[in-house]
Write a protein that holds these residues in place. Structure first.
Motif, PDB file in Angstrom:
ATOM      1  N   GLU A   1       0.837  -1.202   0.000  1.00  0.00           N
ATOM      2  CA  GLU A   1       0.000   0.000   0.000  1.00  0.00           C
ATOM      3  C   GLU A   1       0.879   1.262   0.000  1.00  0.00           C
ATOM      4  O   GLU A   1       0.680   2.184  -0.782  1.00  0.00           O
ATOM      5  CB  GLU A   1      -0.868  -0.036   1.270  1.00  0.00           C
ATOM      6  N   LYS A   2       1.864   1.251   0.897  1.00  0.00           N
ATOM      7  CA  LYS A   2       2.771   2.411   0.994  1.00  0.00           C
ATOM      8  C   LYS A   2       3.656   2.528  -0.261  1.00  0.00           C
ATOM      9  O   LYS A   2       4.016   3.627  -0.677  1.00  0.00           O
ATOM     10  CB  LYS A   2       3.652   2.279   2.243  1.00  0.00           C
ATOM     11  N   THR A   3       4.003   1.365  -0.839  1.00  0.00           N
ATOM     12  CA  THR A   3       4.792   1.361  -2.073  1.00  0.00           C
ATOM     13  C   THR A   3       4.049   2.127  -3.168  1.00  0.00           C
ATOM     14  O   THR A   3       4.615   2.991  -3.838  1.00  0.00           O
ATOM     15  CB  THR A   3       5.047  -0.090  -2.544  1.00  0.00           C
ATOM     16  N   ALA A   4       2.755   1.808  -3.292  1.00  0.00           N
ATOM     17  CA  ALA A   4       1.935   2.463  -4.325  1.00  0.00           C
ATOM     18  C   ALA A   4       1.789   3.952  -4.021  1.00  0.00           C
ATOM     19  O   ALA A   4       1.891   4.796  -4.936  1.00  0.00           O
ATOM     20  CB  ALA A   4       0.569   1.791  -4.390  1.00  0.00           C
ATOM     21  N   GLU A   5       1.585   4.276  -2.733  1.00  0.00           N
ATOM     22  CA  GLU A   5       1.395   5.682  -2.339  1.00  0.00           C
ATOM     23  C   GLU A   5       2.649   6.506  -2.656  1.00  0.00           C
ATOM     24  O   GLU A   5       2.572   7.585  -3.241  1.00  0.00           O
ATOM     25  CB  GLU A   5       1.102   5.718  -0.837  1.00  0.00           C
ATOM     26  N   LEU A   6       3.804   5.957  -2.278  1.00  0.00           N
ATOM     27  CA  LEU A   6       5.062   6.684  -2.504  1.00  0.00           C
ATOM     28  C   LEU A   6       5.347   6.839  -4.001  1.00  0.00           C
ATOM     29  O   LEU A   6       5.721   7.918  -4.473  1.00  0.00           O
ATOM     30  CB  LEU A   6       6.224   5.956  -1.812  1.00  0.00           C
ATOM     31  N   THR A   7       5.124   5.744  -4.746  1.00  0.00           N
ATOM     32  CA  THR A   7       5.365   5.803  -6.198  1.00  0.00           C
ATOM     33  C   THR A   7       4.510   6.901  -6.826  1.00  0.00           C
ATOM     34  O   THR A   7       4.992   7.711  -7.621  1.00  0.00           O
ATOM     35  CB  THR A   7       5.044   4.440  -6.845  1.00  0.00           C
ATOM     36  N   ASN A   8       3.246   6.929  -6.410  1.00  0.00           N
ATOM     37  CA  ASN A   8       2.319   7.908  -6.952  1.00  0.00           C
ATOM     38  C   ASN A   8       2.778   9.334  -6.619  1.00  0.00           C
ATOM     39  O   ASN A   8       2.756  10.224  -7.474  1.00  0.00           O
ATOM     40  CB  ASN A   8       0.925   7.631  -6.361  1.00  0.00           C
ATOM     41  N   GLU A   9       3.246   9.502  -5.382  1.00  0.00           N
ATOM     42  CA  GLU A   9       3.719  10.824  -4.950  1.00  0.00           C
ATOM     43  C   GLU A   9       4.897  11.293  -5.819  1.00  0.00           C
ATOM     44  O   GLU A   9       4.950  12.439  -6.252  1.00  0.00           O
ATOM     45  CB  GLU A   9       4.144  10.752  -3.475  1.00  0.00           C
TER      46      GLU A   9
ATOM     47  N   ILE B   1      12.565   4.380  -8.771  1.00  0.00           N
ATOM     48  CA  ILE B   1      11.791   4.515  -7.537  1.00  0.00           C
ATOM     49  C   ILE B   1      11.812   3.182  -6.789  1.00  0.00           C
ATOM     50  O   ILE B   1      11.502   2.137  -7.363  1.00  0.00           O
ATOM     51  CB  ILE B   1      10.329   4.937  -7.857  1.00  0.00           C
ATOM     52  N   LEU B   2      12.213   3.250  -5.512  1.00  0.00           N
ATOM     53  CA  LEU B   2      12.222   2.078  -4.617  1.00  0.00           C
ATOM     54  C   LEU B   2      13.266   1.026  -4.965  1.00  0.00           C
ATOM     55  O   LEU B   2      12.966  -0.168  -4.988  1.00  0.00           O
ATOM     56  CB  LEU B   2      10.830   1.443  -4.542  1.00  0.00           C
ATOM     57  N   ASP B   3      14.452   1.457  -5.221  1.00  0.00           N
ATOM     58  CA  ASP B   3      15.584   0.530  -5.222  1.00  0.00           C
ATOM     59  C   ASP B   3      15.988   0.417  -3.745  1.00  0.00           C
ATOM     60  O   ASP B   3      15.135   0.329  -2.887  1.00  0.00           O
ATOM     61  CB  ASP B   3      16.702   1.116  -6.108  1.00  0.00           C
ATOM     62  N   GLU B   4      17.244   0.459  -3.415  1.00  0.00           N
ATOM     63  CA  GLU B   4      17.618   0.409  -1.992  1.00  0.00           C
ATOM     64  C   GLU B   4      17.110   1.663  -1.267  1.00  0.00           C
ATOM     65  O   GLU B   4      16.785   1.624  -0.087  1.00  0.00           O
ATOM     66  CB  GLU B   4      19.141   0.310  -1.886  1.00  0.00           C
ATOM     67  N   ASP B   5      17.075   2.781  -1.977  1.00  0.00           N
ATOM     68  CA  ASP B   5      16.502   4.023  -1.454  1.00  0.00           C
ATOM     69  C   ASP B   5      15.233   4.358  -2.232  1.00  0.00           C
ATOM     70  O   ASP B   5      14.983   3.781  -3.286  1.00  0.00           O
ATOM     71  CB  ASP B   5      17.526   5.165  -1.591  1.00  0.00           C
ATOM     72  N   HIS B   6      14.468   5.329  -1.697  1.00  0.00           N
ATOM     73  CA  HIS B   6      13.228   5.691  -2.389  1.00  0.00           C
ATOM     74  C   HIS B   6      13.516   6.178  -3.808  1.00  0.00           C
ATOM     75  O   HIS B   6      12.813   5.824  -4.742  1.00  0.00           O
ATOM     76  CB  HIS B   6      12.502   6.802  -1.618  1.00  0.00           C
ATOM     77  N   LEU B   7      14.552   7.005  -3.939  1.00  0.00           N
ATOM     78  CA  LEU B   7      14.871   7.554  -5.253  1.00  0.00           C
ATOM     79  C   LEU B   7      16.334   7.369  -5.579  1.00  0.00           C
ATOM     80  O   LEU B   7      17.198   7.619  -4.743  1.00  0.00           O
ATOM     81  CB  LEU B   7      14.596   9.074  -5.290  1.00  0.00           C
TER      82      LEU B   7
END
Lengths: 345, 198
Positions: free
Chosen positions: A37-45, A105-111
Motif C-alpha cells: 500500500e505504501k509502495t503504491a502511495e510513494l510511487t504515486n507521490e 523509484i524504490l531501489d535500496e533508497d526511495h529515489l
C-alpha cells in the motif's frame, strides 16, 4: 538518439560516466520495509512530483508489469541493477527519451536519480543529475539532517548520496599485469572497483567500473573533482600501457585484434561472452587507429544490442541459448557487412 | 604523538608531501603509511617504464577519509532500543545492513556517528547547499568556463605539464579580468597565488 550513440571525451578508454544521487522521502520507511500500500502511495507521490516539474520529458515503466526480457534489457543498458530483475516489490523507472536521465523509484533508497553519458563526462553527468535532484527537493519532502546530510537506507551512501562511476576499458593495464596494483591503490584511497555490471559482478571484457566510496564529509562537487583527478591519471596510464604493448608486440597485437574482427564478421554462432570479448578487441583496434574499424558509438550500441535480454527483445520472442547465439551472430555479421559496404561507397 | 591517520598507534614515520608547492608533513605509524601505499615495491612492472602517476595523484589527497572531524569509534548501544517510527532494532540493521527509516538516524545517533567515522572517516556532512525549503533550481548551473579551466589547470600541475598549465592560467587570467570589468560579477581569483607557487 540514445546517449550511447553520442560521442564523449576520452572514449578510447572510458565507455561511460554515471552520476547518481540517493534520496529518500520523509515519513516513509525505507523500501525494504514498505508494504504494498505504501509502495503504491510513494510511487504515486514521486510520479506526480516529476510530472509537475517536467510533464513531457519522462515516461514511466513499472518493473512488475514488464516481462523478463525487457527487464534484462534495462539491466544490460545499466538503467537498473541486475539484482532488481527478480525483485518481488514493485519498482518503477522514470526515464527520458534518450535514456541519459532517469529516476529509479524504490531501489535500496526511495529515489535513485541517475545521469549517464558517453565517454568521460563527469561534469555533464553531475550537473544533469544534480539539477534534477535539486528540482525534486522543491516538490518532495526529502529526508535530510544538518549533521549527517541526506539520509539513506545504507550508511555507505549517507551525506551527499552521490555515487560517481566510470566504466573503463583497460586491456593495456591488464596485459602489463598492472591492474591488480592499480586496483589495490584505488581501494586503499577510498575508491571502489567493480566489474561490468556493478555490484557483485566480475570483471569481463577487460572492463571495470571505478566509483567513489566516500559520500560524507566532502561536498558533492569536491567528490566529483577528486574522481576526475584520479580518473585522468588512470586514463593516461592505460594509454601508456597500450603504447608500450604496441611497441613491444605489434604483430601479435594486430593478429589478436584482426582475428576478433574476423570472428565477429564471419561467425554463424556466437555466445555473449565471446562476442563481448571480441568487441573489446575491436574497440582496442579502433583506439590504436587501425584501418577499417567501427566508431566507439557503434561498438557500444552493438555491445548493448547483443545482451541476452536485448537480443531476445530485438527478435521479439523468447529464444533458447543456441537460438540466441545464432541471432547474435547474424546481427553482428550484418552490422560488420553494412559497415564495410558503407565505407566502400 | 599518535598517528594522524588511525589515532591509535604511535607515529613513527614522518611523511612530507609537496602539492602545488605547498609542503605538508604528516606523522604516521608504519602500518598506516603502508596502507597508504608509501612503501610499495616490486609490483611486477617488468621492463615497463611507467612512472607511478596514480600513486602521485592519490598522494595529492592521501587521506581521503581524514576529515579532521571528531571521532567516536567504539560507541556501545543499548540493544533493546527500537526506533519509534519503524520499530527496527539495531540488531535488525546488523542483519540487513540497512536502516529502517530516516528516523533511525536520530534513534541510533551515537552508534551511527561511530559507524560513519569508520566508513567515511567522519560523520559530519559538508554541503552548504542543503536547504531543501529554499532551493532555487536556477542556482544550480553547469560549471562556468573559468571553473572548468581551473579544474584543468589543477590537473596539469599535478601531472607536471607546466607549459600547458601556463597557457590555461593565462586564459583564466584573461577571462577573470573580463568578468571583473563587468560590475555584475565579483569573482575572487585564486589563480595568481597558484601561478606563483610554481
Amino acid at each position: 538518439m540514445s546517449w550511447y550513440e553520442e560521442h564523449g571525451a576520452d572514449q578510447d578508454v572510458v565507455i561511460s560516466t554515471r552520476v547518481r544521487f540517493a534520496r529518500n522521502i520523509k515519513g516513509y520507511k525505507f523500501p525494504h520495509l514498505l508494504n504494498s500500500e505504501k509502495t503504491a502511495e510513494l510511487t504515486n507521490e514521486v510520479v506526480t512530483a516529476v510530472q509537475r516539474l517536467d510533464p513531457k520529458s519522462f515516461h514511466m515503466v513499472e518493473l512488475n508489469s514488464m516481462n523478463l526480457i525487457d527487464k534484462q534489457s534495462l539491466a544490460e543498458r545499466h538503467l537498473i541493477s541486475p539484482q532488481l530483475i527478480n525483485s518481488k516489490q514493485n519498482k518503477s523507472l522514470l526515464i527520458n527519451q534518450n535514456e541519459d536521465l532517469s529516476v529509479l523509484i524504490l531501489d535500496e533508497d526511495h529515489l535513485r536519480i541517475q545521469a549517464i553519458k558517453a565517454g568521460f563526462s563527469p561534469d555533464q553527468a553531475f550537473v544533469q543529475a544534480k539539477n534534477l535532484a535539486v528540482a525534486l527537493e522543491s516538490v518532495l519532502e526529502i529526508a535530510c539532517d544538518q549533521e549527517f546530510g541526506y539520509l539513506t537506507a545504507c550508511p555507505t551512501n549517507v551525506g551527499t548520496g552521490l555515487r560517481i562511476s566510470a566504466l573503463l576499458h583497460v586491456p593495456g593495464l591488464e596485459y602489463l599485469n598492472q591492474l591488480k596494483y592499480m586496483i589495490d591503490s584505488l581501494r586503499r584511497s577510498g575508491f571502489t572497483v567493480r566489474g561490468y555490471y556493478g555490484e557483485g559482478s566480475s570483471e569481463q571484457g577487460q572492463m571495470l567500473q571505478i566509483s567513489n566510496q566516500i559520500t560524507l564529509g566532502k561536498t558533492d562537487q569536491e567528490l566529483v573533482n577528486q574522481f576526475k583527478t584520479i580518473l585522468s591519471v588512470f586514463i593516461k596510464q592505460e594509454r601508456e600501457a597500450r603504447k608500450h604493448w604496441y611497441e613491444r608486440e605489434q604483430i601479435k597485437l594486430q593478429d589478436k585484434i584482426y582475428r576478433s574482427k574476423a570472428i565477429l564478421s564471419n561467425a554463424y554462432l556466437i555466445g555473449h561472452e565471446e562476442a563481448f570479448n571480441c568487441l573489446s578487441d575491436v574497440r582496442l583496434g579502433r583506439a590504436l587507429g587501425f584501418e577499417g574499424f567501427p566508431d566507439y558509438t557503434d561498438i557500444l550500441t552493438l555491445t548493448y544490442l547483443i545482451g541476452v535480454g536485448s537480443i531476445q527483445k530485438k527478435e521479439g520472442q523468447i529464444l533458447n541459448s543456441e537460438q540466441r547465439d545464432i541471432a547474435r551472430a547474424k546481427l553482428i555479421k550484418k552490422y560488420f557487412a553494412d559497415f564495410i559496404n558503407n565505407k566502400d561507397h | 604523538m599518535l598517528c594522524e591517520k588511525c589515532h591509535i598507534n604511535e607515529a613513527n614515520i614522518s611523511v612530507k608531501t609537496n602539492i602545488h608547492g605547498v609542503t605538508k608533513t604528516y606523522q604516521l605509524c608504519s602500518e598506516c603509511a603502508q596502507k597508504q601505499g608509501l612503501f610499495q615495491s616490486g609490483f611486477g612492472f617488468e621492463s615497463f617504464p611507467m612512472s607511478n602517476y596514480l600513486g602521485q595523484a592519490l598522494f595529492n589527497f592521501p587521506f581521503v577519509t581524514l576529515n579532521n572531524q571528531p571521532k567516536t569509534i567504539g560507541t556501545q548501544i543499548d540493544k533493546s532500543i527500537r526506533c519509534p517510527a519503524c520499530g527496527q532494532k539495531y540488531t535488525d540493521f546488523r542483519k540487513t545492513g540497512l536502516f529502517g527509516c530516516p528516523e533511525c538516524y536520530s534513534t541510533f545517533h551515537d552508534v551511527i556517528c561511530s559507524m560513519l567515522d569508520q566508513i567515511h572517516g567522519g560523520h559530519i556532512h559538508n554541503d552548504t547547499q542543503i536547504v531543501p525549503q529554499n532551493i532555487d533550481v536556477e542556482k544550480v548551473k553547469p560549471l562556468t568556463e573559468i571553473e572548468q579551466l581551473k579544474s584543468e589547470l589543477k590537473e596539469k600541475v599535478q601531472l607536471e605539464q607546466y607549459e600547458e598549465a601556463a597557457l590555461i592560467r593565462d586564459k583564466i587570467k584573461e577571462l577573470t579580468a573580463a568578468e571583473k570589468s563587468n560590475p555584475a560579477n565579483n569573482i575572487e581569483s585564486e589563480i595568481e597565488s597558484e601561478g606563483d607557487e610554481k
